[in-house]
Structure formats: C-alpha cells, structure tokens
Design a protein around this motif. Structure first.
Motif, PDB file in Angstrom:
ATOM      1  N   SER A 215     -42.765 -13.821  26.276  1.00  0.00           N
ATOM      2  CA  SER A 215     -43.989 -12.687  26.096  1.00  0.00           C
ATOM      3  C   SER A 215     -43.727 -11.338  25.085  1.00  0.00           C
ATOM      4  CB  SER A 215     -43.603 -11.796  27.123  1.00  0.00           C
ATOM      5  OG  SER A 215     -42.072 -11.987  27.566  1.00  0.00           O
ATOM      6  N   ILE A 216     -44.183 -10.635  24.169  1.00  0.00           N
ATOM      7  CA  ILE A 216     -43.941 -10.123  23.406  1.00  0.00           C
ATOM      8  C   ILE A 216     -44.427  -8.709  23.479  1.00  0.00           C
ATOM      9  CG2 ILE A 216     -44.292 -12.491  21.952  1.00  0.00           C
ATOM     10  CD1 ILE A 216     -46.888 -10.613  20.489  1.00  0.00           C
ATOM     11  N   LEU A 217     -44.321  -8.083  23.006  1.00  0.00           N
ATOM     12  CA  LEU A 217     -43.969  -6.731  23.183  1.00  0.00           C
ATOM     13  C   LEU A 217     -44.699  -5.551  22.208  1.00  0.00           C
ATOM     14  CD1 LEU A 217     -43.513  -3.499  25.494  1.00  0.00           C
ATOM     15  CD2 LEU A 217     -41.703  -3.234  24.245  1.00  0.00           C
ATOM     16  N   SER A 218     -45.509  -4.956  22.129  1.00  0.00           N
ATOM     17  CA  SER A 218     -45.696  -3.961  20.607  1.00  0.00           C
ATOM     18  C   SER A 218     -46.062  -2.463  21.544  1.00  0.00           C
ATOM     19  CB  SER A 218     -47.282  -4.848  20.568  1.00  0.00           C
ATOM     20  OG  SER A 218     -48.466  -3.837  21.378  1.00  0.00           O
ATOM     21  N   LEU A 219     -45.055  -2.004  20.707  1.00  0.00           N
ATOM     22  CA  LEU A 219     -44.822   0.007  20.963  1.00  0.00           C
ATOM     23  C   LEU A 219     -45.378   0.211  19.662  1.00  0.00           C
ATOM     24  CD1 LEU A 219     -43.386   1.672  22.383  1.00  0.00           C
ATOM     25  CD2 LEU A 219     -41.478   1.819  21.078  1.00  0.00           C
ATOM     26  N   GLY A 220     -46.288   1.409  20.286  1.00  0.00           N
ATOM     27  CA  GLY A 220     -46.966   1.974  19.371  1.00  0.00           C
ATOM     28  C   GLY A 220     -46.925   3.535  19.346  1.00  0.00           C
ATOM     29  N   THR A 221     -45.783   3.945  18.663  1.00  0.00           N
ATOM     30  CA  THR A 221     -46.071   5.500  18.337  1.00  0.00           C
ATOM     31  C   THR A 221     -46.568   6.051  17.762  1.00  0.00           C
ATOM     32  OG1 THR A 221     -43.781   4.750  18.592  1.00  0.00           O
ATOM     33  CG2 THR A 221     -43.573   7.303  18.310  1.00  0.00           C
ATOM     34  N   SER A 222     -46.574   7.127  17.831  1.00  0.00           N
ATOM     35  CA  SER A 222     -47.678   9.032  17.164  1.00  0.00           C
ATOM     36  C   SER A 222     -46.847   9.627  17.715  1.00  0.00           C
ATOM     37  CB  SER A 222     -49.513   8.701  16.694  1.00  0.00           C
ATOM     38  OG  SER A 222     -49.769   9.445  16.210  1.00  0.00           O
ATOM     39  N   ASN A 223     -46.762  10.564  17.130  1.00  0.00           N
ATOM     40  CA  ASN A 223     -46.453  12.147  16.846  1.00  0.00           C
ATOM     41  C   ASN A 223     -44.894  11.571  17.806  1.00  0.00           C
ATOM     42  OD1 ASN A 223     -47.704  13.610  15.010  1.00  0.00           O
ATOM     43  ND2 ASN A 223     -49.756  13.507  16.130  1.00  0.00           N
ATOM     44  N   SER A 224     -45.226  12.093  19.283  1.00  0.00           N
ATOM     45  CA  SER A 224     -44.382  12.295  20.556  1.00  0.00           C
ATOM     46  C   SER A 224     -44.681  10.994  21.567  1.00  0.00           C
ATOM     47  CB  SER A 224     -44.088  13.888  21.058  1.00  0.00           C
ATOM     48  OG  SER A 224     -45.255  14.011  22.104  1.00  0.00           O
ATOM     49  N   TYR A 225     -46.073  11.028  21.347  1.00  0.00           N
ATOM     50  CA  TYR A 225     -46.908   9.751  22.050  1.00  0.00           C
ATOM     51  C   TYR A 225     -46.722   8.572  22.096  1.00  0.00           C
ATOM     52  CZ  TYR A 225     -49.479  14.036  23.570  1.00  0.00           C
ATOM     53  OH  TYR A 225     -50.197  15.213  23.063  1.00  0.00           O
ATOM     54  N   VAL A 226     -46.092   7.677  22.921  1.00  0.00           N
ATOM     55  CA  VAL A 226     -46.038   6.089  22.786  1.00  0.00           C
ATOM     56  C   VAL A 226     -47.131   5.593  23.495  1.00  0.00           C
ATOM     57  CG1 VAL A 226     -44.360   4.665  23.549  1.00  0.00           C
ATOM     58  CG2 VAL A 226     -44.014   6.570  22.484  1.00  0.00           C
ATOM     59  N   CYS A 227     -47.034   4.096  22.921  1.00  0.00           N
ATOM     60  CA  CYS A 227     -48.265   3.221  23.774  1.00  0.00           C
ATOM     61  C   CYS A 227     -47.758   1.982  23.208  1.00  0.00           C
ATOM     62  CB  CYS A 227     -49.781   3.313  23.441  1.00  0.00           C
ATOM     63  SG  CYS A 227     -51.537   2.415  24.468  1.00  0.00           S
ATOM     64  N   SER A 228     -47.706   0.812  24.522  1.00  0.00           N
ATOM     65  CA  SER A 228     -46.806   0.333  25.223  1.00  0.00           C
ATOM     66  C   SER A 228     -47.220  -0.996  25.230  1.00  0.00           C
ATOM     67  CB  SER A 228     -45.504   0.100  25.409  1.00  0.00           C
ATOM     68  OG  SER A 228     -45.707   0.015  26.939  1.00  0.00           O
ATOM     69  N   GLU A 229     -47.584  -1.877  25.411  1.00  0.00           N
ATOM     70  CA  GLU A 229     -48.822  -3.179  25.923  1.00  0.00           C
ATOM     71  C   GLU A 229     -48.083  -5.336  26.083  1.00  0.00           C
ATOM     72  OE1 GLU A 229     -51.829  -4.717  27.676  1.00  0.00           O
ATOM     73  OE2 GLU A 229     -51.053  -3.069  27.554  1.00  0.00           O
ATOM     74  N   ALA A 230     -47.672  -5.374  26.490  1.00  0.00           N
ATOM     75  CA  ALA A 230     -46.969  -7.180  26.491  1.00  0.00           C
ATOM     76  C   ALA A 230     -48.228  -7.888  27.000  1.00  0.00           C
ATOM     77  CB  ALA A 230     -46.197  -6.198  28.045  1.00  0.00           C
ATOM     78  N   ILE A 231     -47.586  -8.611  25.800  1.00  0.00           N
ATOM     79  CA  ILE A 231     -48.497  -9.832  26.343  1.00  0.00           C
ATOM     80  C   ILE A 231     -47.503 -11.625  26.664  1.00  0.00           C
ATOM     81  CG2 ILE A 231     -48.699 -10.181  24.309  1.00  0.00           C
ATOM     82  CD1 ILE A 231     -51.738 -10.908  24.358  1.00  0.00           C
ATOM     83  N   GLU A 232     -48.341 -12.558  27.522  1.00  0.00           N
ATOM     84  CA  GLU A 232     -47.433 -13.147  27.940  1.00  0.00           C
ATOM     85  C   GLU A 232     -48.214 -14.742  26.957  1.00  0.00           C
ATOM     86  OE1 GLU A 232     -45.983 -15.627  31.930  1.00  0.00           O
ATOM     87  OE2 GLU A 232     -46.895 -13.549  31.732  1.00  0.00           O
ATOM     88  N   ILE A 233     -47.041 -15.641  27.245  1.00  0.00           N
ATOM     89  CA  ILE A 233     -48.129 -16.719  26.250  1.00  0.00           C
ATOM     90  C   ILE A 233     -46.778 -17.826  26.527  1.00  0.00           C
ATOM     91  CG2 ILE A 233     -48.076 -18.147  24.268  1.00  0.00           C
ATOM     92  CD1 ILE A 233     -46.483 -14.494  23.509  1.00  0.00           C
ATOM     93  N   THR A 234     -48.334 -18.628  27.344  1.00  0.00           N
ATOM     94  CA  THR A 234     -47.671 -19.935  28.091  1.00  0.00           C
ATOM     95  C   THR A 234     -48.179 -20.857  27.068  1.00  0.00           C
ATOM     96  OG1 THR A 234     -49.627 -20.303  28.579  1.00  0.00           O
ATOM     97  CG2 THR A 234     -49.190 -18.742  29.918  1.00  0.00           C
ATOM     98  N   LEU A 235     -46.408 -22.301  27.735  1.00  0.00           N
ATOM     99  CA  LEU A 235     -47.227 -23.487  26.386  1.00  0.00           C
ATOM    100  C   LEU A 235     -48.436 -24.415  27.335  1.00  0.00           C
ATOM    101  CD1 LEU A 235     -45.210 -25.386  25.001  1.00  0.00           C
ATOM    102  CD2 LEU A 235     -44.104 -26.208  27.059  1.00  0.00           C
ATOM    103  N   ILE A 236     -49.179 -25.005  25.868  1.00  0.00           N
ATOM    104  CA  ILE A 236     -49.908 -25.511  26.030  1.00  0.00           C
ATOM    105  C   ILE A 236     -49.384 -26.726  26.729  1.00  0.00           C
ATOM    106  CG2 ILE A 236     -51.354 -26.993  24.997  1.00  0.00           C
ATOM    107  CD1 ILE A 236     -51.931 -24.380  23.396  1.00  0.00           C
ATOM    108  N   ASN A 237     -50.186 -27.904  27.326  1.00  0.00           N
ATOM    109  CA  ASN A 237     -49.879 -28.798  27.569  1.00  0.00           C
ATOM    110  C   ASN A 237     -50.157 -30.056  27.126  1.00  0.00           C
ATOM    111  OD1 ASN A 237     -47.783 -27.435  30.077  1.00  0.00           O
ATOM    112  ND2 ASN A 237     -48.948 -27.543  31.585  1.00  0.00           N
TER     113      ASN A 237
END
Length: 144
Positions: free
Chosen positions: A122-144
């Motif tokens: 999984s990866i995390l993105s973190l957006g920051t603007s002034n004193s506000y923060v918004c983060s989101e994570a996404i999970e990636i699975t292995l293709i079998n």
C-alpha cells in the motif's frame, strides 16, 4: 436523481477518454460507483478512478487516489492524487508496505516500480495546504 445520472455519465465519459489512449485498452465493467470514486476494470486490471468534479464541488475535506489496484513484479505503476484543499497543495507520497519503489513524483502524480518479492502493498498520499491536511491510502494486490 438527474444529477447522479449526469455524474455517472461524466465518469463513464472520463474513463473512456482515459482508455482511448491505447486502442487495445477496453473498459470491461464498472463495478461500483461511489460519489467521488469508481472501481473499474480496464484490460483485466482493477483501477480506482477519482471524479474530480464531484470532489471539487463537495463540502468538507475529500481526497482520493486514482490508479491501479493490481500489479505484477517489474510493473511501473502511476497514481494521481485529487483533493479539494484550497490554495497551493503540496503532495507527498510514501510506501506504507510492500516491495514498491517510489521512482518519481511530479506535483500530484507519483510513479512506483513493483519490486521482486512483491506480494501486495500500500501507498499513502498526503496533501497539505496552509494548515489543512488530507491523506489517502490505496492498497495494491499482486496479479496471480
């Protein structure tokens, strides 16, 4: 009701434009449609697609990551952060888990390489603007 139908129509249109870059890519099905993101299968790979129009017009803080939810070893995968923070937004990316190497970032887009030994991650993105923060994570699975 008309607004929801119009948003779904716009989402399908955006997905079809994204897929038209390569003639062999085909949207196989839309699995589910949330207000601001859609899970879509393109050429057999599951993607999360963010609807920036809905995100930007929403109240409250919303952020979302568009990109593949499945990958194979040695794949180069790209993700895009979308959010409704006001002002100049600085986006940072981080690998939370898995054999993923952050290769490049450019504004709100990040490119990762799937390394040997990858069994999901999984990866995390973190957006920051002034004193506000918004983060989101996404999970990636292995293709079998």
């Amino acid at each position: 009701m008309k607004k929801i139908f119009l948003l779904k129509l716009i989402t399908i249109y955006i997905v079809s434009i994204l897929c038209s870059c390569s003639k062999n890519k085909e949207v196989e099905e839309i699995i589910t449609d949330e207000e601001y993101e859609t899970l879509t299968t393109i050429d057999g790979i599951m993607y999360n697609i963010c609807n920036t129009e809905v995100i930007n017009s929403s109240s409250g803080t919303i952020c979302c990551i568009s990109g593949p939810l499945e990958a194979e070893v040695n794949d180069i995968i790209q993700f895009e952060y979308s959010g409704n923070l006001e002002g100049e937004v600085e986006v940072t990316w981080e690998v939370i888990s898995g054999e993923l190497l952050l290769k490049n970032t450019n504004l709100n887009v990040a490119t990762f390489e799937v390394q040997e030994g990858f069994n999901g991650g999984s990866i995390l993105s973190l957006g920051t603007s002034n004193s506000y923060v918004c983060s989101e994570a996404i999970e990636i699975t292995l293709i079998n």
